[in-house]
Design a protein around this motif. Structure first.
Motif, PDB file in Angstrom:
ATOM      1  N   PRO A 135      14.659  -3.756 -43.300  1.00  0.00           N
ATOM      2  CA  PRO A 135      15.162  -3.033 -42.124  1.00  0.00           C
ATOM      3  C   PRO A 135      14.141  -2.054 -41.535  1.00  0.00           C
ATOM      4  N   LEU A 136      13.303  -1.469 -42.389  1.00  0.00           N
ATOM      5  CA  LEU A 136      12.293  -0.530 -41.893  1.00  0.00           C
ATOM      6  C   LEU A 136      11.209  -1.260 -41.101  1.00  0.00           C
ATOM      7  N   LEU A 137      10.822  -2.442 -41.558  1.00  0.00           N
ATOM      8  CA  LEU A 137       9.843  -3.230 -40.810  1.00  0.00           C
ATOM      9  C   LEU A 137      10.415  -3.686 -39.467  1.00  0.00           C
ATOM     10  N   VAL A 138      11.684  -4.090 -39.487  1.00  0.00           N
ATOM     11  CA  VAL A 138      12.339  -4.456 -38.225  1.00  0.00           C
ATOM     12  C   VAL A 138      12.389  -3.250 -37.300  1.00  0.00           C
ATOM     13  N   LEU A 139      12.605  -2.082 -37.868  1.00  0.00           N
ATOM     14  CA  LEU A 139      12.645  -0.846 -37.086  1.00  0.00           C
ATOM     15  C   LEU A 139      11.314  -0.578 -36.396  1.00  0.00           C
ATOM     16  N   VAL A 140      10.206  -0.885 -37.067  1.00  0.00           N
ATOM     17  CA  VAL A 140       8.882  -0.701 -36.469  1.00  0.00           C
ATOM     18  C   VAL A 140       8.742  -1.574 -35.214  1.00  0.00           C
ATOM     19  N   VAL A 141       9.158  -2.842 -35.327  1.00  0.00           N
ATOM     20  CA  VAL A 141       9.076  -3.754 -34.181  1.00  0.00           C
ATOM     21  C   VAL A 141      10.002  -3.295 -33.061  1.00  0.00           C
ATOM     22  N   THR A 142      11.190  -2.852 -33.430  1.00  0.00           N
ATOM     23  CA  THR A 142      12.142  -2.369 -32.423  1.00  0.00           C
ATOM     24  C   THR A 142      11.607  -1.138 -31.707  1.00  0.00           C
ATOM     25  N   ALA A 143      10.894  -0.286 -32.433  1.00  0.00           N
ATOM     26  CA  ALA A 143      10.286   0.891 -31.811  1.00  0.00           C
ATOM     27  C   ALA A 143       9.258   0.470 -30.772  1.00  0.00           C
ATOM     28  N   GLY A 144       8.503  -0.583 -31.060  1.00  0.00           N
ATOM     29  CA  GLY A 144       7.548  -1.097 -30.083  1.00  0.00           C
ATOM     30  C   GLY A 144       8.228  -1.598 -28.825  1.00  0.00           C
ATOM     31  N   VAL A 145       9.355  -2.293 -29.009  1.00  0.00           N
ATOM     32  CA  VAL A 145      10.115  -2.790 -27.856  1.00  0.00           C
ATOM     33  C   VAL A 145      10.630  -1.622 -27.010  1.00  0.00           C
ATOM     34  N   ALA A 146      11.129  -0.576 -27.673  1.00  0.00           N
ATOM     35  CA  ALA A 146      11.628   0.603 -26.956  1.00  0.00           C
ATOM     36  C   ALA A 146      10.523   1.258 -26.152  1.00  0.00           C
ATOM     37  N   ALA A 147       9.335   1.375 -26.743  1.00  0.00           N
ATOM     38  CA  ALA A 147       8.205   1.979 -26.032  1.00  0.00           C
ATOM     39  C   ALA A 147       7.852   1.165 -24.796  1.00  0.00           C
ATOM     40  N   GLY A 148       7.903  -0.169 -24.923  1.00  0.00           N
ATOM     41  CA  GLY A 148       7.628  -1.024 -23.768  1.00  0.00           C
ATOM     42  C   GLY A 148       8.636  -0.819 -22.657  1.00  0.00           C
ATOM     43  N   GLY A 149       9.904  -0.625 -23.026  1.00  0.00           N
ATOM     44  CA  GLY A 149      10.931  -0.366 -22.018  1.00  0.00           C
ATOM     45  C   GLY A 149      10.704   0.947 -21.300  1.00  0.00           C
ATOM     46  N   TRP A 150      10.341   1.993 -22.043  1.00  0.00           N
ATOM     47  CA  TRP A 150      10.104   3.297 -21.419  1.00  0.00           C
ATOM     48  C   TRP A 150       8.950   3.244 -20.432  1.00  0.00           C
ATOM     49  N   LEU A 151       7.991   2.359 -20.664  1.00  0.00           N
ATOM     50  CA  LEU A 151       6.843   2.219 -19.765  1.00  0.00           C
ATOM     51  C   LEU A 151       7.117   1.241 -18.626  1.00  0.00           C
ATOM     52  N   GLY A 152       8.306   0.641 -18.605  1.00  0.00           N
ATOM     53  CA  GLY A 152       8.648  -0.344 -17.584  1.00  0.00           C
ATOM     54  C   GLY A 152       8.539   0.213 -16.171  1.00  0.00           C
ATOM     55  N   GLY A 153       8.013  -0.619 -15.260  1.00  0.00           N
ATOM     56  CA  GLY A 153       7.866  -0.212 -13.867  1.00  0.00           C
ATOM     57  C   GLY A 153       6.545   0.444 -13.557  1.00  0.00           C
ATOM     58  N   ARG A 154       5.727   0.681 -14.569  1.00  0.00           N
ATOM     59  CA  ARG A 154       4.420   1.322 -14.366  1.00  0.00           C
ATOM     60  C   ARG A 154       3.301   0.307 -14.572  1.00  0.00           C
ATOM     61  N   GLY A 155       2.270   0.409 -13.744  1.00  0.00           N
ATOM     62  CA  GLY A 155       1.082  -0.419 -13.924  1.00  0.00           C
ATOM     63  C   GLY A 155       1.326  -1.910 -13.910  1.00  0.00           C
ATOM     64  N   THR A 156       2.234  -2.365 -13.061  1.00  0.00           N
ATOM     65  CA  THR A 156       2.625  -3.780 -13.087  1.00  0.00           C
ATOM     66  C   THR A 156       1.498  -4.721 -12.661  1.00  0.00           C
ATOM     67  N   THR A 157       0.478  -4.218 -11.984  1.00  0.00           N
ATOM     68  CA  THR A 157      -0.635  -5.077 -11.564  1.00  0.00           C
ATOM     69  C   THR A 157      -1.492  -5.523 -12.756  1.00  0.00           C
ATOM     70  N   TRP A 158      -1.281  -4.911 -13.920  1.00  0.00           N
ATOM     71  CA  TRP A 158      -2.054  -5.258 -15.104  1.00  0.00           C
ATOM     72  C   TRP A 158      -1.315  -6.242 -16.014  1.00  0.00           C
ATOM     73  N   ALA A 159      -0.276  -6.885 -15.485  1.00  0.00           N
ATOM     74  CA  ALA A 159       0.553  -7.749 -16.318  1.00  0.00           C
ATOM     75  C   ALA A 159      -0.249  -8.861 -16.989  1.00  0.00           C
ATOM     76  N   GLY A 160      -1.158  -9.506 -16.266  1.00  0.00           N
ATOM     77  CA  GLY A 160      -1.938 -10.595 -16.828  1.00  0.00           C
ATOM     78  C   GLY A 160      -2.789 -10.175 -18.022  1.00  0.00           C
ATOM     79  N   PRO A 161      -3.684  -9.186 -17.845  1.00  0.00           N
ATOM     80  CA  PRO A 161      -4.508  -8.744 -18.985  1.00  0.00           C
ATOM     81  C   PRO A 161      -3.685  -8.221 -20.156  1.00  0.00           C
ATOM     82  N   VAL A 162      -2.610  -7.472 -19.868  1.00  0.00           N
ATOM     83  CA  VAL A 162      -1.794  -6.914 -20.947  1.00  0.00           C
ATOM     84  C   VAL A 162      -1.155  -8.038 -21.765  1.00  0.00           C
ATOM     85  N   LEU A 163      -0.632  -9.058 -21.091  1.00  0.00           N
ATOM     86  CA  LEU A 163      -0.018 -10.172 -21.821  1.00  0.00           C
ATOM     87  C   LEU A 163      -1.051 -10.956 -22.628  1.00  0.00           C
ATOM     88  N   ALA A 164      -2.271 -11.066 -22.109  1.00  0.00           N
ATOM     89  CA  ALA A 164      -3.318 -11.765 -22.852  1.00  0.00           C
ATOM     90  C   ALA A 164      -3.614 -11.054 -24.170  1.00  0.00           C
TER      91      ALA A 164
END
Length: 358
Positions: free
Chosen positions: A227-256
């Motif tokens: 559960p703690l390891l899953v929590l680490v991954v979930t924390a990453g997802v939450a951080a991505g959501g908080w950053l949503g809507g910012r810097g969208t022109t960098w979608a290609g490099p970020v996904l790479a």
């Protein structure tokens, strides 16, 4: 953590994958019809009904833990997600536009995803003590109660379009008009089709997060550590959501970069590798918000929920392929290599966005 519940109930990886496939199939069967209904009548009503369907599914898992009722629960869960799909984005975007604040859509949707993910983090952190004290029954009852809290929340949304109230003999005509409008827009706008494809692919492969507990378990971590390891991954997802809507022109490099991190972290087979997986999943969450924002900017208000539901339909198709691929691959490959292979679709989307300079 439900994947672990199913595994502990005696289900194989292939059977668990079949449940997720059923979930996605039930979702995409209902997705587009519910989106058309939301455009024709009331989006808020669907947001009010959705949590009740999900709660009913959780109740079946809690009180009748066997494959047939797991399957029926997934149908109800899929229905709950489908009737919400499209309606939420359409209602939020149109109400923000009415207030002259449509530019806030990306940040608001991203933060709402982050709040939801943070709630999942809290639930994951509580999973071990709750399981210790009350077993899966206690976890299930808590899930039902939390889902039902969504009913009044859905009802609280403002909707300037109203809750319907049209004459019954106009309903079929209204529904058909919305369907024709959405199809016409889909046929006549190549850019809308491309954005629908990007949303579907990025969001659909993200369904792999349902197997993160199995990836954590495959690293050799103990039951209390998973559960703690899953929590680490979930924390990453939450951080991505908080950053949503910012810097969208960098979608290609970020996904790479994110696709590379997913492959390396998952292939490592070590608990520490989930840190890289967490960063990758955070980037994917951010990219989903960016893709949704670009789509909403392209489609018209009258067919917004319909076309967003078409994107949801595509997402579920990709999710079914993801679940099926995992289930079939699980007979030959461990969780780590399977997750590493999932980096390929993200790399493809990164190339598409990079070439279009998004």
């Amino acid at each position: 953590m439900y994947a672990v519940l199913f595994a502990d109930a005696g289900l194989s990886a292939a059977e668990i994958s079949s449940l997720f496939i059923l979930w996605s199939v039930s979702s995409f069967v209902i997705d587009v019809p519910s989106g058309i209904w939301a455009d024709a009548f009331s989006r808020r009503l669907l947001l009010t009904l959705a949590p009740g369907l999900t709660a009913a599914g959780y109740a079946l898992w809690t009180f009748l833990p066997s494959y047939p009722f797991f399957a029926l629960g997934f149908v109800l869960w899929g229905a709950g997600g489908a009737v919400r799909s499209g309606a939420l984005q359409a209602l939020v975007y149109d109400e923000l536009t009415r207030l002259g604040s449509s530019d806030a859509y990306g940040r608001l949707i991203g933060r709402s995803r982050a709040v939801g993910t943070t709630a999942v983090m809290a639930a994951t952190a509580l999973a071990s003590p709750v399981l210790h004290l009350g077993g899966y029954r206690a976890v299930g009852l808590a899930s039902v109660a939390v889902a039902l809290l969504g009913v009044p929340v859905g009802r609280s949304f403002p909707e300037s379009r109203g809750d319907g109230g049209r004459e019954e003999d106009q309903e079929e005509k209204r529904y058909g008009a919305v369907l024709r409008s959405g199809l016409a827009e889909l046929r006549g706008a190549p850019e809308v089709r491309r954005r629908l494809f990007v949303v579907a692919l990025v969001s659909g492969v993200d369904a792999l997060d349902e197997f993160v507990p199995l990836l954590a378990k495959a690293t050799g971590a103990g039951a209390a550590t998973v559960p703690l390891l899953v929590l680490v991954v979930t924390a990453g997802v939450a951080a991505g959501g908080w950053l949503g809507g910012r810097g969208t022109t960098w979608a290609g490099p970020v996904l790479a970069v994110a696709s590379s991190l997913l492959a390396v972290g998952a292939w490592s087979g070590r608990p520490a590798g989930l840190v890289a997986v967490a960063v990758a999943f955070g980037a994917f969450q951010w990219a989903i918000v960016a893709a949704d924002l670009r789509l909403q900017e392209q489609i018209s208000d009258g067919a917004r929920a319909t076309l967003t539901s078409v994107a949801g339909f595509g997402t579920e198709v990709v999710a079914v392929l993801t679940f099926a691929g995992y289930g079939l691959g699980s007979s030959r490959l461990a969780a780590g290599p399977l997750f590493a292979l999932a980096a390929v679709p993200y790399a493809i989307v990164a190339l598409i966005l990079w070439r279009s300079r998004e």
